[in-house]
Design an enzyme around this catalytic site. Structure first.
Site, PDB file in Angstrom:
ATOM      1  N   PHE A   2       3.236   6.446   4.828  1.00  0.00           N
ATOM      2  CA  PHE A   2       1.785   6.982   5.179  1.00  0.00           C
ATOM      3  C   PHE A   2       0.876   6.459   5.410  1.00  0.00           C
ATOM      4  O   PHE A   2       1.168   5.451   3.838  1.00  0.00           O
ATOM      5  CB  PHE A   2       0.761   8.528   3.626  1.00  0.00           C
ATOM      6  CG  PHE A   2      -0.283   9.124   4.437  1.00  0.00           C
ATOM      7  CD1 PHE A   2      -1.184   9.375   4.975  1.00  0.00           C
ATOM      8  CD2 PHE A   2      -1.436   8.256   3.797  1.00  0.00           C
ATOM      9  CE1 PHE A   2      -2.216   9.832   5.234  1.00  0.00           C
ATOM     10  CE2 PHE A   2      -3.284   8.672   3.978  1.00  0.00           C
ATOM     11  CZ  PHE A   2      -3.053   9.066   5.076  1.00  0.00           C
ATOM     12  N   ASP A  53       2.287  -2.523   2.136  1.00  0.00           N
ATOM     13  CA  ASP A  53       1.114  -1.734   2.126  1.00  0.00           C
ATOM     14  C   ASP A  53       0.987  -1.473   0.264  1.00  0.00           C
ATOM     15  O   ASP A  53       1.426  -0.223  -0.017  1.00  0.00           O
ATOM     16  CB  ASP A  53       0.755   0.064   2.713  1.00  0.00           C
ATOM     17  CG  ASP A  53      -0.385   0.759   3.138  1.00  0.00           C
ATOM     18  OD1 ASP A  53      -0.817   0.226   1.491  1.00  0.00           O
ATOM     19  OD2 ASP A  53      -0.263   1.874   3.402  1.00  0.00           O
ATOM     20  N   LYS A  72      -8.665   1.073  -2.137  1.00  0.00           N
ATOM     21  CA  LYS A  72      -8.862   2.356  -3.617  1.00  0.00           C
ATOM     22  C   LYS A  72      -9.340   1.591  -4.576  1.00  0.00           C
ATOM     23  O   LYS A  72     -10.312   1.191  -4.878  1.00  0.00           O
ATOM     24  CB  LYS A  72      -7.273   2.952  -3.861  1.00  0.00           C
ATOM     25  CG  LYS A  72      -6.717   3.658  -2.658  1.00  0.00           C
ATOM     26  CD  LYS A  72      -5.816   4.242  -2.975  1.00  0.00           C
ATOM     27  CE  LYS A  72      -5.795   5.296  -1.339  1.00  0.00           C
ATOM     28  NZ  LYS A  72      -6.071   6.384  -0.662  1.00  0.00           N
TER      29      LYS A  72
END
Length: 404
Positions: free
Chosen positions: A142, A227, A256
């Site tokens: 993801f 990531d 984030k």
């Protein structure tokens, strides 16, 4: 649900695209690890906005930095310099040991920027024939929801009826170094991978996997792109998850928690070779690197380090993981995690994890299900031992509950 909650939910359903299925709670306030709904009920936030609120809700020092900068200057575009960008570059580079920084807004933008950059590096530095660059990714990944990214997803929900998709990606199993070696060709420019697959259910690779990955990428002149948008900035009990195996990525993606939940901020961090190929006009973002974003990110990273949140994540994560493993429930198939990135996977016969999350809501805990049978647990990194124990009591009661 109260009438006020029903009104909010109904209005969302009437006007909004139905691309989410939220738990039935309407939140209106947050502080630290706690959030309150519109009826005044308090909940322990065990999702942290998918790790974006790692520093806790409405951290006063980040808020102060945001307000101060908002009074001074919010946006210039990159057509001009601003007095926050250079400081952000300097501080994030010093913290992570990076050489170059590319500021963006969302995590997906950071991923797309990395894809573009490693391809350009492949053509101009490695010498891959034009249009032939390949990037290896993992099944069940993801990395975001843009068209480019969902093209190399293996989740039918993210792909169906969104094609056609761009070529240039090869998909291998996660945690399988032999598969990576076999997939590499002279045209391979990068391996894009999450250190821990979060959306897939907090899937942790075998010990030694990333050491072997690093070895293979170095030997084949392939850029290792990690990531760390969810795993980075303390979530796993280290600044970066790569540190658990003592490696360094060629390209690291942050987002984030980079803003502590106040503002969309992301960044691509790399060595000189990859980002060094970009020239003016070849890539950019109106909002990327804006002074408000940089001031917020600087404060978010500063409190993370100065207030010992990374070390706290390691301590409380170990306590939480041990407590979850001590729960004796026939519903539990596996408990796994690293730092405060945790998951409880249920046996399929126990039913969907969604109903357990709804039961937890009634006990004052907000958690989120993924892949039908897994409950993710990722509270802010400021959680205390007493709060961990409080959560464990309610999790134990819920996981042993008879839903028949």
């Amino acid at each position: 649900m109260s009438s006020s909650v029903i009104d909010f939910v109904a209005t969302e359903a009437r006007f909004g695209a139905h691309n989410y299925a939220p738990i039935g709670v309407v939140l209106s306030r947050g502080q630290g690890v706690w959030v309150w709904d519109t009826d005044g009920n308090r909940y322990l936030d065990c999702l942290s906005a998918y790790s974006a609120v790692s520093q806790g809700h409405c951290h006063p020092k980040i808020l102060a930095a945001m307000v101060e900068q908002a009074h001074r200057l919010t946006l210039t575009s990159r057509a001009f310099h601003n007095d926050q960008l250079a400081l952000f570059y300097e501080e994030i580079a010093a913290l992570t040991g990076s050489h170059k920084v590319l500021p963006m807004n969302s995590g997906a933008e950071a991923v797309e920027s990395a894809v573009k950059s490693v391809r350009k590096w492949g053509y101009e530095v490695k010498g891959v024939p034009d249009g032939q660059a390949e990037i290896i990714v993992c099944a069940n990944n993801f990395h975001g929801r843009t068209l480019g990214i969902v093209g190399f997803s293996t989740d039918p929900e993210t792909r169906t009826h969104f094609g056609p998709f761009a070529p240039g990606f090869r998909i291998i199993p996660f945690g399988d170094a032999a598969a990576l070696e076999e997939a590499m060709t002279p045209n391979t420019v990068a391996f894009l991978v999450e250190p821990i697959q979060g959306e897939a259910g907090v899937i942790i690779p075998p010990a030694g996997y990333f050491a072997k990955v690093r070895e293979l990428c170095t030997a084949n002149n392939v850029m290792l792109v990690l990531d760390e948008i969810q795993t980075g900035l303390g979530r796993t009990g280290k600044l970066l998850a790569e540190q658990h195996e003592g490696i360094e990525a060629d390209v690291t993606l942050l987002g984030k928690a980079l803003s502590g939940g106040f503002y969309p901020v992301s960044a691509v961090l790399s060595n000189n070779d990859v980002l060094g190929t970009l020239r003016p006009g070849q890539h950019g973002s109106t909002f990327g690197g804006n002074p408000l974003a940089c001031a917020v990110a600087r404060a978010a990273v500063r409190v993370l380090v100065e207030e010992g949140m990374i070390e706290n994540a390691a301590r409380q994560g170990a306590r939480f993981l041990e407590g979850l493993k001590d729960i004796r429930a026939n519903t539990i198939r596996e408990v796994r995690g690293r730092g405060l990135m945790l998951a409880v996977e249920l046996h399929p016969e126990a039913g969907r994890a969604r109903r357990y999350c709804e039961a937890l809501q009634s006990k004052g805990i907000l958690a989120k299900d993924t892949h039908e049978h897994t409950i993710r647990i990722a509270p802010p990194l400021v959680i205390t031992s007493d709060q961990v124990d409080w959560a464990l009591e309610r999790l134990a009661t819920t996981l042993t509950q008879d839903f028949s």
